[in-house]
Design an enzyme around this catalytic site. Sequence first.
Site, PDB file in Angstrom:
ATOM      1  N   LYS A 100       0.639  -1.168  -0.020  1.00 63.20           N
ATOM      2  CA  LYS A 100      -0.045  -0.026   0.076  1.00 63.20           C
ATOM      3  C   LYS A 100       0.792   1.275  -0.102  1.00 63.20           C
ATOM      4  CE  LYS A 100       0.338  -2.068   3.945  1.00 63.20           C
ATOM      5  NZ  LYS A 100      -0.250  -2.914   5.039  1.00 63.20           N
ATOM      6  N   GLU A 124      -4.825  -5.475  -5.451  1.00 67.46           N
ATOM      7  CA  GLU A 124      -6.198  -5.980  -4.551  1.00 67.46           C
ATOM      8  C   GLU A 124      -5.864  -6.206  -3.339  1.00 67.46           C
ATOM      9  OE1 GLU A 124      -9.589  -6.482  -5.750  1.00 67.46           O
ATOM     10  OE2 GLU A 124      -9.564  -5.905  -3.299  1.00 67.46           O
ATOM     11  N   GLY A 129      -6.702  -6.242   3.037  1.00 62.52           N
ATOM     12  CA  GLY A 129      -6.201  -7.656   3.333  1.00 62.52           C
ATOM     13  C   GLY A 129      -7.083  -8.614   2.271  1.00 62.52           C
ATOM     14  N   GLY A 182       1.210 -11.332  13.166  1.00 67.49           N
ATOM     15  CA  GLY A 182       1.663 -10.681  11.606  1.00 67.49           C
ATOM     16  C   GLY A 182       0.787  -9.828  10.958  1.00 67.49           C
ATOM     17  N   ASP A 196      -0.897   3.943   7.732  1.00 65.68           N
ATOM     18  CA  ASP A 196      -1.406   2.705   7.167  1.00 65.68           C
ATOM     19  C   ASP A 196      -2.717   2.838   6.418  1.00 65.68           C
ATOM     20  OD1 ASP A 196      -0.839  -0.126   6.288  1.00 65.68           O
ATOM     21  OD2 ASP A 196      -2.805  -0.249   7.281  1.00 65.68           O
ATOM     22  N   LYS A 200      -4.382   3.696   2.806  1.00 67.76           N
ATOM     23  CA  LYS A 200      -5.360   2.919   1.939  1.00 67.76           C
ATOM     24  C   LYS A 200      -6.496   3.644   1.734  1.00 67.76           C
ATOM     25  CE  LYS A 200      -3.963  -1.506   4.689  1.00 67.76           C
ATOM     26  NZ  LYS A 200      -4.205  -1.820   5.955  1.00 67.76           N
TER      27      LYS A 200
HETATM   28  N1  HSE Z   1      -0.860  -3.603   9.208  1.00 65.66           N
HETATM   29  C1  HSE Z   1      -1.809  -3.728   8.316  1.00 65.66           C
HETATM   30  C2  HSE Z   1      -3.006  -3.727   9.218  1.00 65.66           C
HETATM   31  C3  HSE Z   1      -1.417  -4.867   7.477  1.00 65.66           C
HETATM   32  O1  HSE Z   1      -2.931  -4.096  10.532  1.00 65.66           O
HETATM   33  O2  HSE Z   1      -3.940  -3.650   8.612  1.00 65.66           O
HETATM   34  C4  HSE Z   1      -2.398  -4.996   6.354  1.00 65.66           C
HETATM   35  O3  HSE Z   1      -2.564  -3.780   5.650  1.00 65.66           O
END
Ligand code: HSE
Length: 411
Positions: A100, A124, A129, A182, A196, A200
Amino acid sequence: MAKIALMGHGVVGSGVAEIVMKSAQSLAKKAGTPIEIKYILDLRDFPELSYSDKFIKDFDIILGDPEVSVVVEVMGGLHPAYDFVKASLQAGKSVVTSNKELVAAKGAELLAIAAEKHVNFLFEASVGGGIPIIRPLHQCLGANEITEIAGILNGTTNFILTKMIREGSTFDAALAEAQRLGYAERNPAADVEGMDACRKICILASLAFGSHIYPDKVPTQGITQITPEDVQYASDWGGVIKLLGRAKLGGDKKVQIAVSPCFISRESQLASVDDVFNGILVRGDATGDVVFYGKGAGKLPTASAVVADIIDVLKAQDTIATLHWKDGDGSNLADPDAEELESYLRVSGPNAAQAVQQAFGPCTELHRADAPAEEFACILPAMAAALRRAKLEELEARGIAVLGSIVVAEV
Ligand code: HSE
């Protein structure tokens, strides 16, 4: 036989390898050709893996191999990912990415190169996710003018907020668990500071509104200031606090875009989106509201979206024309200071209630158990962000500490 190269064997990359190898037969049917991972680029060695012979450390091997038609970038970060992706597209290879940061920073440029070379640049997995959202936006919802997108776009922060609210976890313990699972970025500040989610919403808004919106143009606030007290007041008001990315097209065709924690009503479809799940509400002029829900982070959900893009790339005859936006200079963005919203306020100080009402006029008081006598919380009437900020500064100058200020989003 389609030969692909995987760049990165971390959480997502190892998930892609697992799915491609485990589901080889069904993927071959869907893609119309068997898929073989020819190379995996990673600086680390993985001698324990049954496919350890595929690992390389030199990107030029991928670039120079005419058999490799699709490059899958799941390294993350801007460099060297951008350089490798750009070179791959320029060499006439399609690229699939989950990155992203890359798409939010360089999407318009990379889409243009892909179109020029008659290949594809698909991403995508970069938003939501495992949730299909990019393809629905430019294909299934193609008949609509999109007027608004609002989403819980970061799994890590949603996981942390849920753990804090439901289990009384500390912020640090919840973050550590998100990292172990993860979900979090390599530098989790990108999650908790809202970057983040910002990347997005920029990707979604660029696609929906047609020109690139760069993250540095978007007011962004994370969840580090949220306290259990704010959560209690949200509950008294009748809602929850969620980190939202919001983008809305105004009557003047300007896009109001922001990332911040928001009070949202319990009635909202996004209010029950918890844990690592993401929820994205898309408002179209023909469809009305459409809500997308699913796991927004994690190895296999994200790898699922990557592999779906690999299938699409292999089926495509040319560049998919609907996945496109032009470059942007920010001139289509509305002034964030002018956005008029209701907001929650928590303050503390002598005669706090009186001071707030003098500054803002009548407001709806909120309550929580065991609040100290000097604390006051309420929902302020809708006003422009700049005016609210000025009045909050006035309050602080009068010795009233502002402990919490969170906008109310109608989603
Ligand atoms: N670190 C991101 C989240 C991973 O927690 O949404 C997925 O883009």
